[in-house]
Design an enzyme around this catalytic site. Structure first.
Site, mmCIF file in Angstrom:
data_model
loop_
_atom_site.group_PDB
_atom_site.id
_atom_site.type_symbol
_atom_site.label_atom_id
_atom_site.label_comp_id
_atom_site.label_asym_id
_atom_site.label_seq_id
_atom_site.Cartn_x
_atom_site.Cartn_y
_atom_site.Cartn_z
ATOM 1 N N MET A 11 4.457 -0.006 2.107
ATOM 2 C CA MET A 11 4.057 1.485 2.240
ATOM 3 C C MET A 11 2.667 1.547 2.984
ATOM 4 S SD MET A 11 4.721 2.748 -1.679
ATOM 5 C CE MET A 11 6.102 2.421 -2.501
ATOM 6 N N CYS A 12 2.525 2.861 3.474
ATOM 7 C CA CYS A 12 1.220 3.168 3.946
ATOM 8 C C CYS A 12 0.214 3.088 2.873
ATOM 9 C CB CYS A 12 1.302 4.464 4.437
ATOM 10 S SG CYS A 12 -0.271 5.288 4.902
ATOM 11 N N PRO A 13 -1.139 2.267 3.034
ATOM 12 C CA PRO A 13 -1.600 1.819 4.462
ATOM 13 C C PRO A 13 -1.465 0.546 4.607
ATOM 14 C CG PRO A 13 -3.314 1.852 2.693
ATOM 15 C CD PRO A 13 -1.876 2.341 1.907
ATOM 16 N N ASP A 38 8.152 2.031 7.730
ATOM 17 C CA ASP A 38 7.366 2.935 7.278
ATOM 18 C C ASP A 38 7.257 4.174 8.255
ATOM 19 O OD1 ASP A 38 5.440 4.623 5.933
ATOM 20 O OD2 ASP A 38 3.779 3.440 6.589
#
Lengths: 74, 136
Positions: A11-13, A38
């Site tokens: 997932m981000c970041p 993502d």
């Protein structure tokens, strides 16, 4: 040479954090294929390249998986 | 490449959401080559205590574990690891000196690498900021 960083499932970041770490260890002129699923990476990877002065050579998309070819310029 | 940008954050709450938000922005900014400074004040200072395990606010505190697990699945480390990642990336962590007195927190109660600042010292850092965030 082209290195590969598979960031699928992250997932981000985290794709960006790992991209920065990986690129730091590479030599100027080397290229990296960053693979991410993502959706945020579509905006994040070009932003990272612009901000850090590296080159986004090519972006490919297939079935929700993005592959970014990035060249280390500095 | 643009000039190095300075990011300055103030964190005034010590809950899981506020702490994680600050650390994710900070670690991303540092990964983009930015100069990052975070000032922890009031309840935010609890985040810098050794062994801090922040919870979501109010009733949501019961879901903190679920959030942590889902984030871990996406490769996002838990709060203590975010803090050590920040220090590795050169993020500056500041403790508000007045809050330390108010909450009876001493330098030794906090994780290593935290710098103590007063309001003027913080404003001096913030005066050259390109981006400022208040997280509270």
């Amino acid at each position: 040479m082209v290195e590969v960083l598979d960031a699928k499932g992250l997932m981000c970041p985290m794709p960006i954090v790992q991209l920065a770490k990986k690129m730091k260890a590479m030599k100027v002129g080397d290229e990296l294929d960053l693979i991410s699923d993502d959706v945020g990476s579509k905006a994040d990877v070009p932003a990272w390249c612009e901000r850090t002065g590296n080159q986004l050579v090519e972006t490919k998309e297939a079935n929700g998986v993005f592959t970014y070819r990035i060249k280390k310029l500095k | 490449m643009a000039d190095t940008k300075r990011v300055v954050m103030v964190v005034s709450e010590g809950t899981f959401d506020k702490g994680m938000m600050a650390m994710i922005i900070a670690n991303t900014a540092a990964s983009m080559g930015m100069d990052v400074h975070i000032f922890f004040t009031f309840f935010g200072l609890n985040l810098l205590k050794k062994g801090a395990k922040p919870k979501l606010p109010g009733m949501f505190r019961l879901f903190t574990g679920m959030f942590t697990k889902r984030m871990a699945k996406g490769g996002i480390a838990d709060f203590p690891e975010q803090l050590s990642m920040a220090l590795d990336l050169g993020v500056n962590l500041y403790a508000c000196s007045t809050t330390m007195s108010l909450l009876s927190i001493e330098q030794g109660d906090m994780i290593d690498g935290v710098k103590v600042l007063g309001a003027a010292g913080f404003l001096n850092v913030a005066a050259d900021a390109d981006m400022q965030y208040f997280i509270g």
